[in-house]
Design an enzyme around this catalytic site. Structure first.
Site, PDB file in Angstrom:
ATOM      1  N   LYS A  81       0.508  -1.548  -0.233  1.00 50.02           N
ATOM      2  CA  LYS A  81       0.112  -0.079   0.064  1.00 50.02           C
ATOM      3  C   LYS A  81       1.028   1.316  -0.107  1.00 50.02           C
ATOM      4  O   LYS A  81       1.916   1.280   0.702  1.00 50.02           O
ATOM      5  CB  LYS A  81      -0.954  -0.309   1.288  1.00 50.02           C
ATOM      6  CG  LYS A  81      -1.712   1.646   0.541  1.00 50.02           C
ATOM      7  CD  LYS A  81      -3.113   1.360   2.328  1.00 50.02           C
ATOM      8  CE  LYS A  81      -3.559   2.065   2.753  1.00 50.02           C
ATOM      9  NZ  LYS A  81      -4.812   1.995   3.516  1.00 50.02           N
ATOM     10  N   SER A 156      -9.638   2.017   3.010  1.00 47.62           N
ATOM     11  CA  SER A 156      -8.570   3.093   1.961  1.00 47.62           C
ATOM     12  C   SER A 156      -8.101   2.197   1.423  1.00 47.62           C
ATOM     13  O   SER A 156      -7.065   2.057   0.447  1.00 47.62           O
ATOM     14  CB  SER A 156      -7.796   4.160   3.151  1.00 47.62           C
ATOM     15  OG  SER A 156      -7.211   2.920   3.773  1.00 47.62           O
ATOM     16  N   SER A 180      -9.878  -0.244   7.444  1.00 47.37           N
ATOM     17  CA  SER A 180      -9.462  -0.272   5.914  1.00 47.37           C
ATOM     18  C   SER A 180      -8.728  -1.059   5.302  1.00 47.37           C
ATOM     19  O   SER A 180      -8.622  -1.185   4.042  1.00 47.37           O
ATOM     20  CB  SER A 180      -8.433   0.731   5.990  1.00 47.37           C
ATOM     21  OG  SER A 180      -9.465   2.097   5.447  1.00 47.37           O
TER      22      SER A 180
END
EC number: 6.3.5.7
Length: 491
Positions: A81, A156, A180
């Protein structure tokens, strides 16, 4: 090769069925061919990945010849990420503010996985500064859901979840502040684990809300997540919130028996307003575990209904402090031709941050301001204590808690962009876990009209091995986690 799990790929590399370079080239080719439509990657590190793959092949060959054991992840391609700092590689956090930021050091999570031989494919797209539940707030544009390109992947960690769902990578790292990792895992039919707060180092992970953020693994199966967590977990003296607790044998825990295990079903996770089909899928998963010998009892978490409002005071308050460092002076976007220092601050931040980030900074600064601190922030922290106490009472009676991960399947792109409160409710079942600091996992448990649904397993502190084992036993008995979308020939 992309249809295999991380664990299966590890076995194939060890046996010499294929090389790490072949494996890495295969996933890089898939990213090149399909990610233009999906938008799950911000940066692809092709040269670095191939160099790491070649080094891994040399290690694997040497170890095969000497019957030595390779690292846990040697030769396995993994996506990170874009919230984790990676030395010499852009780390944007999905924001214009950090569009040109090249990290001078590497996050502990990335460092530990590299030490175990992992190959970095690139950095995945995400909601800006991890603020969002749909991956629509990214400066680099929205990520599409591989199950329906007109729908969101969740957030997210939406880029990580989407690339895994489409089989553009076998595993990825994510972060979870209010759901998330788990919510996008549910929406993309993958498995995602949020560890106990402090179990995995936050050093080098760009902060959103420091008392809530936690890094974790995302992959096709619970077994894969156990393999990744084994590499990620551990104390880090550079992170003051990292807990000096012995790392469990997460892979070994998958062999434990679940007969006699007590599953608690919080009534608050099955409200009358919940989509009946989502409730049914989770109840079916619980029934499957009953067949395997688990016991089921009802429990209550009376304060959990306050988790969303408490979270949206605490998280923005912490974010307003954490994001104050991005002012265009030391690093971050800097406006052109500032008239003075105040103009530099104002315009750099106004231009660098997106609307959702600005909204949360304003809410957080307001909650911390004189005259409102007691009314909002202190009260939210009191609610947090109540939620923690509710979970503690529940775990006196049960081993794990279960319920739906998300209250709905993936919604249409743009459907909630102008309705922040509706967007915030996407994490209604996940936020309480972050406020309490508990570990929790989302696993695939079925579909509704062709869209995936997930079920959440919540454990007591440092019981990651137990919840991974429960999910693993379920996945041995079912094949929901093996289902892949038609997009990109992922099946």
């Amino acid at each position: 090769m992309h249809t295999k799990t991380l664990t299966e790929l590890k076995a194939g590399l060890a046996a010499g069925d294929f090389s790490s370079r072949e494996l890495t080239e295969h996933f890089l080719a898939r990213i090149k061919q399909y990610d233009g439509e999906l938008n799950s990657f911000v940066t692809v590190t092709e040269e670095q990945a191939l160099a790491q793959a070649d080094a891994a092949d040399a290690t694997l060959a040497t170890n095969r010849a000497s019957s030595s054991v390779s690292g846990l992840l040697t030769g396995l391609p993994i996506a990170h990420k874009d919230i984790f700092c990676t030395e010499g590689v852009r780390t944007s956090c999905g924001s214009k503010m950090l569009d040109n930021f090249i990290a001078p050091y590497t996050a502990t999570v990335v460092e530990k996985m590299a030490a175990e031989g992992a190959v970095m494919l690139g950095k995945t797209n995400m909601d800006e500064f991890a603020m969002g539940s749909s991956n629509e707030t990214s400066y680099y544009g929205p990520v599409k859901n591989p199950w329906d390109l007109e729908r969101v992947p969740g957030g997210s960690s939406g880029g990580a979840a989407a690339c895994l769902g489409a089989r553009l990578a076998p595993a990825a790292t994510g972060t979870d502040t209010g759901g998330s990792i788990r919510q996008p895992a549910a929406l993309n039919n993958i498995t995602g684990l949020k560890p106990t707060y402090g179990r995995v180092s936050r050093w080098g992970m760009i902060a959103f809300a420091s008392s809530l953020d936690q890094a974790g693994p995302m992959a096709q199966s619970a077994e894969d997540c156990a393999l990744m967590l084994q590499a990620m977990a551990g104390h880090d003296h550079r992170d003051s919130t990292s807990l000096n607790e012995k790392v469990g044998d997460y892979l070994g825990a998958l062999k434990d028996d679940i007969r006699g295990l007590t599953i608690g079903i919080p009534e608050e996770f099955f409200p009358d307003t919940l989509d009946g089909a989502i409730a049914d899928n989770s109840r079916d998963a619980i029934r499957e575990l009953e067949k395997l010998g688990a016991k089921v009892v009802s429990v209550s978490l009376p304060s959990i209904k306050l988790s969303v409002p408490a979270y949206y005071v605490i998280a923005p308050a912490e974010a307003s402090a954490n994001l104050s460092r991005f002012d265009g002076v030391r690093f971050g976007h800097r406006c052109d031709d500032p008239q003075d220092l105040e103009d530099l601050y104002k315009r750099s931040r106004s231009e660098g941050f997106g609307d959702e980030v600005k909204r949360r900074i304003l809410v957080g600064a307001y909650a911390l301001s004189a005259g409102y601190y007691d009314a909002y922030y202190r009260r939210a922290q009191q609610v947090r204590s109540l939620i923690r106490d509710d979970f503690a009472r529940a775990f006196e009676k049960v081993d794990v808690l279960m319920g739906p991960t998300a209250p709905e399947t993936a919604f249409k792109l743009g459907a909630k962009k102008d309705d922040p409160v509706s967007m915030y409710m996407a994490d209604v079942f996940t936020i309480g876990v972050n406020l309490a600091g508990l570990p929790a996992l989302s696993m695939p448990t079925g579909f509704i009209n062709g869209l995936p649904t997930g079920t959440q397993i919540i454990g007591n502190y440092f019981r990651e091995g137990q919840i991974l084992n429960v999910a693993h036993k379920y996945q041995q008995a079912t094949d929901w986690h093996k289902q892949a979308p038609a997009f990109g020939g992922a099946q």
